[in-house]
Scaffold this active site. Sequence first.
Site, short mmCIF file in Angstrom:
data_model
loop_
_atom_site.label_atom_id
_atom_site.label_comp_id
_atom_site.label_asym_id
_atom_site.label_seq_id
_atom_site.Cartn_x
_atom_site.Cartn_y
_atom_site.Cartn_z
N GLU A 143 6.25 -13.26 10.60
CA GLU A 143 7.21 -12.41 11.05
C GLU A 143 6.86 -12.05 12.67
OE1 GLU A 143 5.86 -8.84 8.92
OE2 GLU A 143 6.40 -9.94 7.13
N GLY A 147 2.00 -13.36 13.05
CA GLY A 147 2.11 -14.86 13.26
C GLY A 147 0.89 -15.33 12.68
N GLY A 357 7.55 -43.98 33.07
CA GLY A 357 8.20 -43.66 34.31
C GLY A 357 9.34 -42.74 34.18
N GLU A 381 1.67 -24.14 10.56
CA GLU A 381 0.56 -24.20 9.52
C GLU A 381 -0.91 -23.88 10.09
OE1 GLU A 381 0.98 -26.70 6.47
OE2 GLU A 381 3.33 -27.05 6.86
C1 LIG Z 1 8.95 -25.63 14.32
C2 LIG Z 1 8.38 -24.50 13.68
C3 LIG Z 1 8.60 -24.11 12.26
C4 LIG Z 1 8.11 -23.22 11.78
N1 LIG Z 1 8.20 -23.05 10.10
C5 LIG Z 1 7.69 -21.88 9.78
C6 LIG Z 1 8.19 -21.75 8.31
O1 LIG Z 1 8.62 -22.49 7.65
N2 LIG Z 1 7.51 -20.63 7.72
C7 LIG Z 1 6.77 -19.70 8.17
O2 LIG Z 1 6.70 -18.79 7.77
N3 LIG Z 1 6.48 -19.98 9.61
C8 LIG Z 1 7.06 -20.87 10.29
N4 LIG Z 1 6.57 -21.34 11.49
C9 LIG Z 1 5.77 -20.13 12.27
C10 LIG Z 1 4.52 -20.68 12.60
O3 LIG Z 1 3.62 -20.82 11.45
C11 LIG Z 1 3.90 -19.47 13.78
O4 LIG Z 1 4.67 -19.88 14.84
C12 LIG Z 1 2.35 -19.80 13.72
O5 LIG Z 1 1.85 -19.32 12.86
C13 LIG Z 1 1.75 -18.92 15.08
O6 LIG Z 1 2.41 -17.70 15.13
P1 LIG Z 1 2.88 -16.94 16.37
O7 LIG Z 1 4.13 -18.01 16.92
O8 LIG Z 1 3.22 -15.71 16.21
O9 LIG Z 1 2.06 -17.13 17.50
P2 LIG Z 1 0.80 -15.98 17.65
O10 LIG Z 1 -0.09 -15.76 16.50
O11 LIG Z 1 1.12 -14.88 18.44
O12 LIG Z 1 -0.38 -16.89 18.69
C14 LIG Z 1 0.04 -17.12 20.34
C15 LIG Z 1 -1.20 -17.67 20.68
O13 LIG Z 1 -2.18 -17.00 20.66
C16 LIG Z 1 -3.22 -17.78 19.87
N5 LIG Z 1 -4.20 -17.10 19.00
C17 LIG Z 1 -3.86 -16.34 18.09
N6 LIG Z 1 -4.77 -15.52 17.38
C18 LIG Z 1 -5.87 -16.12 18.03
C19 LIG Z 1 -7.19 -16.23 17.74
N7 LIG Z 1 -7.59 -15.38 16.72
N8 LIG Z 1 -7.96 -17.05 18.33
C20 LIG Z 1 -7.43 -17.52 19.36
N9 LIG Z 1 -6.23 -17.69 19.73
C21 LIG Z 1 -5.45 -17.19 19.00
C22 LIG Z 1 -2.63 -18.98 19.18
O14 LIG Z 1 -3.21 -20.01 19.02
C23 LIG Z 1 -1.21 -18.96 20.10
O15 LIG Z 1 -1.75 -19.82 21.08
C24 LIG Z 1 7.05 -22.24 12.40
C25 LIG Z 1 6.81 -22.41 13.75
C26 LIG Z 1 7.69 -23.59 14.38
C27 LIG Z 1 7.38 -23.57 15.83
#
Ligand SMILES: Cc1cc2nc3c(=O)[nH]c(=O)nc-3n(C[C@H](O)[C@H](O)[C@H](O)COP(=O)(O)OP(=O)(O)OC[C@H]3O[C@@H](n4cnc5c(N)ncnc54)[C@H](O)[C@@H]3O)c2cc1C
Length: 398
Positions: A143, A147, A357, A381
């Site tokens: 959501e 995330g 390059g 994931e």
């Molecule tokens: C191409 C693509 C396909 C996807 N497909 C799906 C799908 O089919 N279904 C679905 O449900 N989701 C899907 N996603 C979503 C994906 O699972 C999330 O983007 C992912 O879990 C990260 O969540 P976020 O983007 O909200 O990042 P955030 O959780 O906001 O994280 C932002 C940054 O903070 C870091 N961070 C967060 N928490 C911590 C912590 N505790 N310690 C250290 N660092 C932390 C993260 O590593 C990241 O670098 C997809 C994403 C992409 C890019």
Amino acid sequence: MSTADTTPLWLPDSDLVGSDLADDDRAFARRIRAFAEAKLAPHARAIDEQRAFRRAMVDELAAEGILGGPLPTAAGGAGWSPLRLAIAHEELGAVCGNARGFCAVQTGLVTQCLFKNGDDAQRARWLGPLMRGAAIGCFGLTEPEAGSDVASLQTRAERHRDGGWVLRGQKHWITNGGVADVMLLFATVDPALGGKGITAFLVELPAAGVTRTPMPGVELGHRGSDHAVITIDGLRVGDDAVVGPIGKGFGIALNGLAAGRLSVAAGAVGIHRAALAAAVAFTTGRQQFGQPLAKFQMVQERLADMLTELCASRALVHRCARRRADGSETHADVAMAKLYATEAAARATEQAVMLHGARGYSSEFPVERLWRDIQALRIYEGTSMIQRTILARMLADG
Ligand SMILES: Cc1cc2nc3c(=O)[nH]c(=O)nc-3n(C[C@H](O)[C@H](O)[C@H](O)COP(=O)(O)OP(=O)(O)OC[C@H]3O[C@@H](n4cnc5c(N)ncnc54)[C@H](O)[C@@H]3O)c2cc1C
């Protein structure tokens, strides 16, 4: 000079270096590779450039038995071992990140979660169509405000006075979201319960109360995939839509993701291999200063490191697959495989772009697409940081 359409995406005869596959598994790899070369490779560049989800790809994957691959034969699948799953996803990943990503969601997250957690009626309704490619599935977990911290999701499931449930909330970045016929949706029956309130629902699409729109902006990679924002407002579902026990959806989601990480890690090995193959083909062909680039020691150093890390990645992925098969796998095994394989592939694709390059900076050659695609495997994931938190917690807890 090679172009993207003719650059080999595998290393002739040395591509299985570092793996110790049995003859039948090796033959399986060659079968999936032949399929990927014949059916996916001709479209890999075009669907990326056109940002087009290719529906025919789903039928081709189904006809090859890939969509039902990991399910037991008794359930109509092909009964692949975890090692075969890893082999298949390496081969798909080397050729088309969109096809591999599609399979990871359709089979890894939706079909397998449903097989493990669904009731007889849910399985009877959906497993066949999902494996035949007659239905497309999506996994609705992430959501805008939830995330990595999945337990904080806010999509609500409330009891309706006439029975069943009413759902409200928003999901985003949902792969296949715009084209799916069925969604495995995670919602909470009580946000105050955190993870213990999360429940899985099976939602047939389209449905009244569900609006699907493409993700805003242009994705960095996976541009031939469908990524959607799914807004749920007053969706009514019956009790028969609940998958598994009420309040047990968090475990279903986490176990599904942990299982799916093996395919992501294997897909990263495929991207890594394709980057190395392209870099070898290019640097042995292009001459500067009177000799092929591959004769320069600084170039050789990069190629050697890419090969070594490729073999290390594959060894971790295959180790995890074998432990899954014998029941000894832990979350740490797959976290290490995903962390190492995706980060190593990111390094390899960056080197491959550099070694080309200016040509590496153009879609005429495949390496920029590989570089763009791998970034998502480091994020979805469970990001690389989240894999590290899993491993660090395991070390601290003993
Ligand atoms: C191409 C693509 C396909 C996807 N497909 C799906 C799908 O089919 N279904 C679905 O449900 N989701 C899907 N996603 C979503 C994906 O699972 C999330 O983007 C992912 O879990 C990260 O969540 P976020 O983007 O909200 O990042 P955030 O959780 O906001 O994280 C932002 C940054 O903070 C870091 N961070 C967060 N928490 C911590 C912590 N505790 N310690 C250290 N660092 C932390 C993260 O590593 C990241 O670098 C997809 C994403 C992409 C890019």
